[in-house]
Every structure is written in structure tokens, then in C-alpha cells.
Scaffold this active site. Structure first.
Site, PDB file in Angstrom:
ATOM      1  N   GLU A  48     -43.438  14.766  51.777  1.00 29.66           N
ATOM      2  CA  GLU A  48     -42.082  14.838  52.246  1.00 29.66           C
ATOM      3  C   GLU A  48     -41.547  13.476  52.225  1.00 29.66           C
ATOM      4  OE1 GLU A  48     -42.047  15.671  56.664  1.00 29.66           O
ATOM      5  OE2 GLU A  48     -39.683  15.622  56.707  1.00 29.66           O
ATOM      6  N   ARG A 272     -58.953  14.234  56.116  1.00 29.73           N
ATOM      7  CA  ARG A 272     -57.786  13.116  56.007  1.00 29.73           C
ATOM      8  C   ARG A 272     -58.589  11.742  55.807  1.00 29.73           C
ATOM      9  NH1 ARG A 272     -52.596  13.765  57.472  1.00 29.73           N
ATOM     10  NH2 ARG A 272     -51.627  11.731  57.959  1.00 29.73           N
ATOM     11  N   LYS A 282     -46.666   7.712  58.378  1.00 30.08           N
ATOM     12  CA  LYS A 282     -45.441   7.613  57.828  1.00 30.08           C
ATOM     13  C   LYS A 282     -44.661   7.027  59.105  1.00 30.08           C
ATOM     14  CE  LYS A 282     -45.375  10.715  54.936  1.00 30.08           C
ATOM     15  NZ  LYS A 282     -44.783  11.933  54.254  1.00 30.08           N
TER      16      LYS A 282
HETATM   17  P1  ATP Z   1     -48.096  11.010  57.539  1.00 30.68           P
HETATM   18  O1  ATP Z   1     -48.656  11.604  58.827  1.00 30.68           O
HETATM   19  O2  ATP Z   1     -48.467   9.824  56.998  1.00 30.68           O
HETATM   20  O3  ATP Z   1     -46.486  11.296  57.711  1.00 30.68           O
HETATM   21  P2  ATP Z   1     -48.118  13.569  56.141  1.00 30.68           P
HETATM   22  O4  ATP Z   1     -49.224  14.408  55.937  1.00 30.68           O
HETATM   23  O5  ATP Z   1     -46.964  14.034  57.272  1.00 30.68           O
HETATM   24  O6  ATP Z   1     -48.645  11.939  56.380  1.00 30.68           O
HETATM   25  P3  ATP Z   1     -47.005  14.404  53.691  1.00 30.68           P
HETATM   26  O7  ATP Z   1     -45.714  13.664  52.886  1.00 30.68           O
HETATM   27  O8  ATP Z   1     -46.524  15.682  54.371  1.00 30.68           O
HETATM   28  O9  ATP Z   1     -47.443  13.415  54.576  1.00 30.68           O
HETATM   29  O10 ATP Z   1     -48.126  14.744  52.920  1.00 30.68           O
HETATM   30  C1  ATP Z   1     -48.303  14.929  51.540  1.00 30.68           C
HETATM   31  C2  ATP Z   1     -49.714  15.339  51.097  1.00 30.68           C
HETATM   32  O11 ATP Z   1     -50.579  14.379  51.331  1.00 30.68           O
HETATM   33  C3  ATP Z   1     -50.188  16.446  52.076  1.00 30.68           C
HETATM   34  O12 ATP Z   1     -50.860  17.516  51.378  1.00 30.68           O
HETATM   35  C4  ATP Z   1     -51.148  15.734  53.254  1.00 30.68           C
HETATM   36  O13 ATP Z   1     -52.149  16.621  53.527  1.00 30.68           O
HETATM   37  C5  ATP Z   1     -51.586  14.698  52.135  1.00 30.68           C
HETATM   38  N1  ATP Z   1     -51.933  13.444  53.083  1.00 30.68           N
HETATM   39  C6  ATP Z   1     -51.298  12.662  53.895  1.00 30.68           C
HETATM   40  N2  ATP Z   1     -51.971  11.874  54.365  1.00 30.68           N
HETATM   41  C7  ATP Z   1     -53.348  12.011  54.068  1.00 30.68           C
HETATM   42  C8  ATP Z   1     -54.222  11.127  54.270  1.00 30.68           C
HETATM   43  N3  ATP Z   1     -54.628  10.247  55.087  1.00 30.68           N
HETATM   44  N4  ATP Z   1     -55.457  11.767  53.573  1.00 30.68           N
HETATM   45  C9  ATP Z   1     -55.560  12.661  52.830  1.00 30.68           C
HETATM   46  N5  ATP Z   1     -54.568  13.442  52.359  1.00 30.68           N
HETATM   47  C10 ATP Z   1     -53.383  12.739  53.088  1.00 30.68           C
HETATM   48 MG    MG Z   2     -46.270  15.770  57.031  1.00 31.07          MG
END
Ligand code: ATP
Ligand code: MG
Length: 573
Positions: A48, A272, A282
Site C-alpha cells: 500500500e 511476519r 509503517k
Molecule cells: P505495515 O504494518 O508496516 O504498514 P503492511 O503489511 O500494512 O505493513 P503493506 O504495504 O500492506 O504493508 O504490505 C505489502 C506486503 O508486505 C504484504 O504482502 C505484507 O504481507 C508484506 N509485509 C509487510 N510487513 C511485513 C513483515 N514485517 N514481514 C513480512 N512481510 C511483510
Molecule cells: Mg497493510
């Protein structure tokens, strides 16, 4: 992953090694059984664009791109841009830059917003099929009707609206006739499902917001759960890999795809990445930026890819670290020392050596000819002879580290002190004779003699010195700002705070020390940002992105392991 995998391995490789894991096995099986017919293995990385990528995303990127590549498949970069209020072009740009920097290239660049039209058509289909309805309950009422893990939910009074009325209302939602929050479109599934995500989830909300790509074309926006699987399906994604928090969403992911009868993308979850002393969210990283706790998303203390890059971390080390951390079906925590270990290992091979004195103390070599300069030929990297040599100027006055001299040496202190001989790296043996002090009694200058027969740092007669110290010729020295970074958080779990407190309470107040007048050997004048150096005996450094030849700034990537600090602590000296 909490135990065996967290320790730094004895003999790391600097490139990722594909290890077998359940994701790989699943894809191999699906390929063997031709589960997706003629379709190639297709994955996507779906950030995102509401912030910069962090090292947790690096794990997802390595999985999404790495696995597809191993099976001759393709990976799309897809922006999951269904949340106009939080998304910006700056983030879209930074994400592309960071994915490339990490070493990957996408097949297609996609945006969920490109599918808004298709998603809307599919919503109409679900309404016509009696599988979606417009609900007039407020967000709060919907929440109250949802029930809990132990209590079933209650049907909305609008749940049985006739199809025609739903079609009319939904089309008018889209046409902008209703204010934000006044109505939503919900899937009609099961209000008593044990999975809360299946209790008539919201598909669309009304939001009169300008989208960074579609502008004001839309005033209804699809929810993540309605957009994600269908976007996968549109792109013929075979394996939609995501982190574990989406596991509870999988039944809904399947429900939409099955009820629309579209390409059967399948979701698979993995753990994760979490790292000690590191915040990977984020939302919270944005808070650090907005409140000015760091200088920006690319502050070298940030766990963002742009921060790590600016700090001097390399894509090779990050990929190797992620490969070593592995994948699992349960979440764990990896020690930050493991990441640092992979980075040191990589830099040890790659970084050119240089001499830099962070806290200078002047040394005058009284028996060295005044006005004379010698050029010492020095290997750029003893680990890599192809890195060549350079000339380092030596003269009568040099800087050494303040720490490398003690007027009264504590036990086991083998560096310079009155009457003691040490080796100047790549130069000569010197012996301290006398000191010059300021009015407060601080040593400001050390007068030494040198042995001309020890040129190159070689012992002329087999006599041994216990210590080798680095130096910079005062007449040739460059002055630079050097930024010493420590962990951004003082606690292994930055979220571990007292009740009513916040993760901000755990910020390390000493995470940045700025030295404004470090002395550097002249070869560093044209150091390029990102080029790695080992300042001998001090640590790994890289020029900051804002460093210029006239105003040098170096960031410390990592210190070398400091054995003296341990001895000093133990002996209390
Ligand atoms: P955040 O919680 O930091 O905002 P998010 O999961 O909302 O992270 P996205 O931009 O939606 O961030 O994530 C893009 C991809 O990265 C998704 O498939 C998510 O599963 C993966 N991802 C995000 N954070 C991690 C992490 N700490 N370890 C592994 N994969 C991750
Ligand atoms: Mg997300």
C-alpha cells in the site's frame, strides 16, 4: 524462528541460498499437478503506498520475486491503492526505487485503482445474485451488530433489501448522492460465522476524497478484502503470498473469487519478520517522521530500505539476512545482531579501507625531518587484492585517536603511553616521550620519536610491539562530519511500554552522536554516497547522500566488534 535461527551463523554466505520451505513445496506441487493449467507461476508484491518500504517488506519481496523466479514465473509490483486519504505519489516513487535497489524487477507495474471499474461491475453482479446489499447502519451500529468471538452477530435490518433497491442505492452511492459514512455495500455471507471477517464484511465505503491516481472519478472505494483477491485474480496470480495476519481473511478471499467465478488465485501466509530493537510498522514509522523524532523516512536509524541504504547497508546483505531468517508458519523474532552480522560479513569483502581519526590528538614526531612528506603505498582492501593500492601521505605531525594514548596506562593497555612503542599502521614504529598539556591539565599534544628502520610498519630487528594504531597526517587531513548511529530504540521490544505509555518512550536518547571535526586521509575527498569504507579499527562508513567534496559527511554503518570495550568494562579501567 525464535531459537535456532536467531543466532548468527558461523559461516554465512554473502548471497542468499534458497532453502526448502513450505511455500516452495506448495508451488512445486501446484506446478507438478498443473493446478493452474497452462498458467505460469505468477506472484505479486502488493504494497500500500502509504509509507516507505521497511526491511519487513524486504522479506515479502524476496519471497514474492525469488520464488516466482525459481519456478520460471513472473512477479508484478502492484500498488494496493484503495485508501486515498493515506496514499501519495511520493510513496509510489520510493517503493519502486527501493524494490529495484533490493535487486528485483517486476513484470508489470499495476495499481488496484486500475481495477476500480471492474471491481464495481463485479459488485453489481454480487448484488444481482443476491449476495451483496446496501446497509444504512452507521459504522458504530455495524460494529455493535457484528458480535464477538463468543457471540454471533445480528442481521442488519437492511439485509433483506430487494435486489432492485440495492442496485439503485449502490449506483447512487457511486454517483455521489450520499455523504461519507452514510451507507456501505456489504457482502451477504453469514452473521453467525465463527470467523468475524465472514460476518457480512463491508465491500465499499463512501469517501469523497481525491485519489492520487484516479482523482475525483470515484467517491466510493473498495475495502482491502474486496479489492485484493480480485486484483490477484485479474492478474492471474497463482500464489498470493502474504504475512500471517491475513490468515483469518483467507475464507473471505476465497468466497469472493468463488462467488464471482473468476481465476482461482490462492492465498498462502508466512510469518511476519520482526527484529529486536526494531519497529516494523509503517504507521508508527510515519509517526516518527511526522513528529520529527527522526530526520525523515530515510534517516539512517530507520529500518526503511531508504534509511538502511543511506546508512550503508547493502542489498546483498539484506537478501542474505532474509534468506537466513527463513520462512515459517508462526511468527518469531530475529536478533538484530544477525542482520548486523550479515552486513559486516558483506562489507568486510567489499569495503575499501581508509584511515580516519574521529577524536583527534596531535602527535609530533620530533626526529622526523620538518617539511618532509612520504607516500606510503597501502592496500585498499587486504581481503581483495584486486582492489589495488593507494598512496597515503605521512609527515612529521599526525593525528591519532585520543583513546590510543594514555598518560597513565591502565593494566593491559598496550597502546601509546610514555616510554611505550607502538606501530603506526603502514608507517613506522613510534615511542612516546613527552606530553604538552593545556591550562586544565589535558594532554593536547604527544611528542614521540620514530625508528626510520621500521618503514612500512615492519620490525627492523624482530622486536615486537603489542599495538598498531591508525593515524592521519595533519597537513593532509580532510575535516569531516561523522555521524555515529546507535539503535533507535533502547528496548528489544520497542512496543513494550508501561500502561498509558507509548513506543516513543523507548526511543534511545543516544541513537545519534555527531562528530564535527573528524580527520580523514585525503583519498576520501571524492567518496561517493553509498560507497562502503572501513575506517580501519573504527568501523564501516559511507558518505551521506548530502555529502559533498567541500562538506564531507560520513555515516557509520556499523562499528567493528570492539574487543577493548569488553576488556575495559571487565577490568573497570
Ligand atoms: P505495515 O504494518 O508496516 O504498514 P503492511 O503489511 O500494512 O505493513 P503493506 O504495504 O500492506 O504493508 O504490505 C505489502 C506486503 O508486505 C504484504 O504482502 C505484507 O504481507 C508484506 N509485509 C509487510 N510487513 C511485513 C513483515 N514485517 N514481514 C513480512 N512481510 C511483510
Ligand atoms: Mg497493510
Amino acid at each position: 524462528m525464535t531459537n535456532s535461527n536467531t543466532a548468527a551463523p558461523e559461516t554465512p554466505s554473502s548471497e542468499p541460498r534458497p532453502a526448502s520451505n513450505f511455500l516452495r513445496e506448495q508451488i512445486a506441487e501446484d506446478a507438478a499437478t498443473r493446478k493452474f493449467g497452462d498458467a505460469v507461476i505468477q506472484t505479486r508484491f502488493p504494497p500500500e503506498p502509504n509509507g516507505y518500504l521497511h526491511i519487513g517488506h524486504a522479506k515479502a519481496i524476496c519471497i514474492d520475486f525469488g520464488l516466482a523466479d525459481d519456478f520460471g514465473g513472473k512477479t508484478n509490483l502492484r500498488f494496493d491503492d484503495t485508501n486515498p486519504e493515506k496514499e501519495e505519489q511520493e510513496y509510489v516513487d520510493s517503493i519502486q526505487r527501493d524494490v529495484h535497489w533490493l535487486g528485483f524487477d517486476w513484470e508489470r507495474l499495476c495499481y488496484a485503482s486500475d481495477y476500480f471499474g471492474q471491481l464495481y461491475e463485479w459488485a453489481l453482479k454480487l448484488i444481482r445474485d443476491g449476495k451483496a446489499y446496501v446497509d444504512d447502519l452507521s459504522a458504530e451500529e455495524i460494529r455493535q451488530h457484528r458480535g464477538t468471538l463468543t457471540e454471533p452477530g445480528r442481521n442488519s435490518p437492511y439485509r433483506d433489501r430487494p435486489v432492485e433497491e440495492n442496485l439503485d442505492l449502490f449506483q447512487r452511492m457511486r454517483a455521489g448522492e450520499f455523504p461519507d459514512g452514510s451507507r456501505v455495500l456489504r457482502a451477504k455471507i453469514d452473521m453467525s460465522s465463527p470467523n468475524l471477517n465472514m460476518r457480512d464484511p463491508v465491500m465499499y465505503r463512501i469517501l469523497h476524497a481525491t485519489h492520487h491516481r484516479t482523482g475525483d472519478d470515484w467517491c466510493i472505494y473498495p475495502m482491502y478484502d474486496y479489492a485484493h483477491g480480485q486484483s490477484d485474480s485479474i492478474e492471474n496470480v497463482t500464489h498470493s503470498m502474504c504475512s500471517l495476519e491475513f490468515a483469518d481473511h483467507q475464507p473471505l478471499y476465497r468466497w469472493f473469487i468463488e462467488n464471482l467465478g473468476i481465476f482461482p488465485s490462492q492465498q498462502i501466509e508466512f510469518d511476519r519478520l520482526s527484529i529486536t530493537y526494531t519497529l516494523l510498522s509503517k504507521r508508527k514509522l510515519l509517526q516518527l517522521v511526522q513528529e520529527g523524532r527522526v530526520s525523515g523516512w530515510d534517516d539512517p536509524r530507520m529500518p526503511t530500505l531508504s534509511g538502511l541504504r543511506r546508512r550503508g547497508f547493502t542489498p546483498e546483505a539484506i537478501r542474505a539476512f532474509v534468506a537466513q531468517a527463513g520462512v515459517s508458519r508462526t511468527n518469531g523474532i530475529v536478533d538484530i545482531e544477525m542482520l548486523e552480522h550479515f552486513q559486516r560479513d558483506d562489507l568486510n569483502h567489499r569495503a575499501l579501507r581508509a584511515m580516519a581519526v574521529l577524536r583527534p590528538l596531535k602527535v609530533v614526531i620530533t626526529n622526523y625531518p620538518e617539511g618532509q612528506t612520504e607516500h606510503m603505498e597501502v592496500a585498499n582492501n587486504p581481503e581483495d587484492l584486486e582492489a589495488g593500492t593507494r598512496q597515503v601521505p605521512f609527515s612529521r605531525e599526525i593525528y591519532i585517536e585520543q583513546d590510543d594514548f594514555r598518560e597513565v596506562p591502565p593494566p593491559k593497555y598496550y597502546r601509546l603511553s610514555p616510554g611505550k612503542e607502538v606501530r603506526l599502521r603502514n608507517a613506522y614504529f613510534i615511542t612516546a616521550q613527552t606530553v604538552v598539556k593545556d591550562s586544565e591539565g589535558n594532554v593536547v599534544e604527544v611528542h614521540c620519536t620514530y625508528d626510520p628502520a621500521s618503514r612500512g610498519g615492519n620490525s627492523p630487528d624482530g622486536r615486537k610491539v603489542k599495538s598498531t594504531i591508525h593515524w592521519v597526517s595533519t597537513a593532509h587531513a580532510l575535516t569531516a562530519e561523522v555521524r555515529l548511529y546507535e539503535k533507535l530504540f533502547a528496548k528489544p521490544d520497542p512496543n513494550d511500554c508501561a500502561e498509558g505509555g507509548s513506543f516513543l518512550d523507548n526511543l534511545n536518547p543516544n541513537s545519534l552522536e555527531i562528530i564535527s571535526d573528524a580527520k580523514l586521509e585525503p583519498s576520501l575527498a571524492s567518496a561517493q554516497p553509498g560507497a562502503p569504507f572501513q575506517f580501519e579499527r573504527v568501523g564501516y562508513f559511507t558518505a551521506d547522500i548530502h555529502s559533498t567534496e567541500g562538506a564531507l559527511v560520513f555515516n557509520r554503518t556499523l562499528p567493528l566488534k570492539d574487543t577493548w570495550a569488553k576488556i575495559e568494562k571487565k577490568t573497570g579501567s
